[in-house]
Write a protein that holds these residues in place. Sequence first.
Motif, PDB file in Angstrom:
ATOM      1  N   ARG A  31       0.814  -1.219   0.000  1.00  0.00           N
ATOM      2  CA  ARG A  31       0.000   0.000   0.000  1.00  0.00           C
ATOM      3  C   ARG A  31       0.850   1.272   0.000  1.00  0.00           C
ATOM      4  O   ARG A  31       0.327   2.362  -0.223  1.00  0.00           O
ATOM      5  N   ASP A  32       2.140   1.129   0.272  1.00  0.00           N
ATOM      6  CA  ASP A  32       3.001   2.300   0.413  1.00  0.00           C
ATOM      7  C   ASP A  32       3.538   2.774  -0.927  1.00  0.00           C
ATOM      8  O   ASP A  32       3.864   1.953  -1.799  1.00  0.00           O
ATOM      9  N   THR A  33       3.692   4.084  -1.068  1.00  0.00           N
ATOM     10  CA  THR A  33       4.539   4.608  -2.125  1.00  0.00           C
ATOM     11  C   THR A  33       5.979   4.392  -1.698  1.00  0.00           C
ATOM     12  O   THR A  33       6.354   4.726  -0.580  1.00  0.00           O
ATOM     13  N   THR A  50      10.177   7.671  -7.340  1.00  0.00           N
ATOM     14  CA  THR A  50       9.108   7.104  -6.523  1.00  0.00           C
ATOM     15  C   THR A  50       8.228   6.205  -7.383  1.00  0.00           C
ATOM     16  O   THR A  50       8.125   6.390  -8.609  1.00  0.00           O
ATOM     17  N   THR A  52       4.228   4.507  -6.854  1.00  0.00           N
ATOM     18  CA  THR A  52       3.074   4.353  -5.979  1.00  0.00           C
ATOM     19  C   THR A  52       2.617   2.903  -5.953  1.00  0.00           C
ATOM     20  O   THR A  52       3.102   2.055  -6.710  1.00  0.00           O
ATOM     21  N   ARG A  54       0.030   1.888  -7.104  1.00  0.00           N
ATOM     22  CA  ARG A  54      -0.578   1.633  -8.414  1.00  0.00           C
ATOM     23  C   ARG A  54       0.427   1.779  -9.546  1.00  0.00           C
ATOM     24  O   ARG A  54       0.047   1.943 -10.709  1.00  0.00           O
ATOM     25  N   THR A  57       4.965   6.350 -11.493  1.00  0.00           N
ATOM     26  CA  THR A  57       6.348   6.682 -11.164  1.00  0.00           C
ATOM     27  C   THR A  57       6.639   8.167 -11.362  1.00  0.00           C
ATOM     28  O   THR A  57       6.003   8.839 -12.186  1.00  0.00           O
ATOM     29  N   THR A  97      10.061   4.520   2.243  1.00  0.00           N
ATOM     30  CA  THR A  97       8.745   4.958   1.790  1.00  0.00           C
ATOM     31  C   THR A  97       8.842   6.410   1.343  1.00  0.00           C
ATOM     32  O   THR A  97       9.837   7.105   1.572  1.00  0.00           O
TER      33      THR A  97
END
Length: 115
Positions: A31-33, A50, A52, A54, A57, A97
Amino acid sequence: QVHFVESGGGLVQPGEFLRLSCAASGSSFSRDTMAWYRQVPGQERELVATVTARFITTYADSVKGRFTILRDNDQRIVWLTMKNLKPADSAVYYCNTFPYERQYWGQGTQVTVVS
């Protein structure tokens, strides 16, 4: 307990390729970015990329087009593939994170790019 272990760094020449890996533990990983950061001694830690939950990036301008961040939620791994490396990319690379949690910083992995 969240824990990150980075690996894959090394000594390379300009223009070469490396792939960094970050093995993650902790129940909230999917669930974390997640993010890769880097730090040169005496300088602030810099956000590199980064991804996410989903798989959306973002990248620092200095690495766009050369670095790719990927994740596998089942394996709990985040990768950073780095191509066309430059001496300016030399740093210790960390995953965490985003935004980072201070207590999650690991040992990092050293990337050194020299001619």
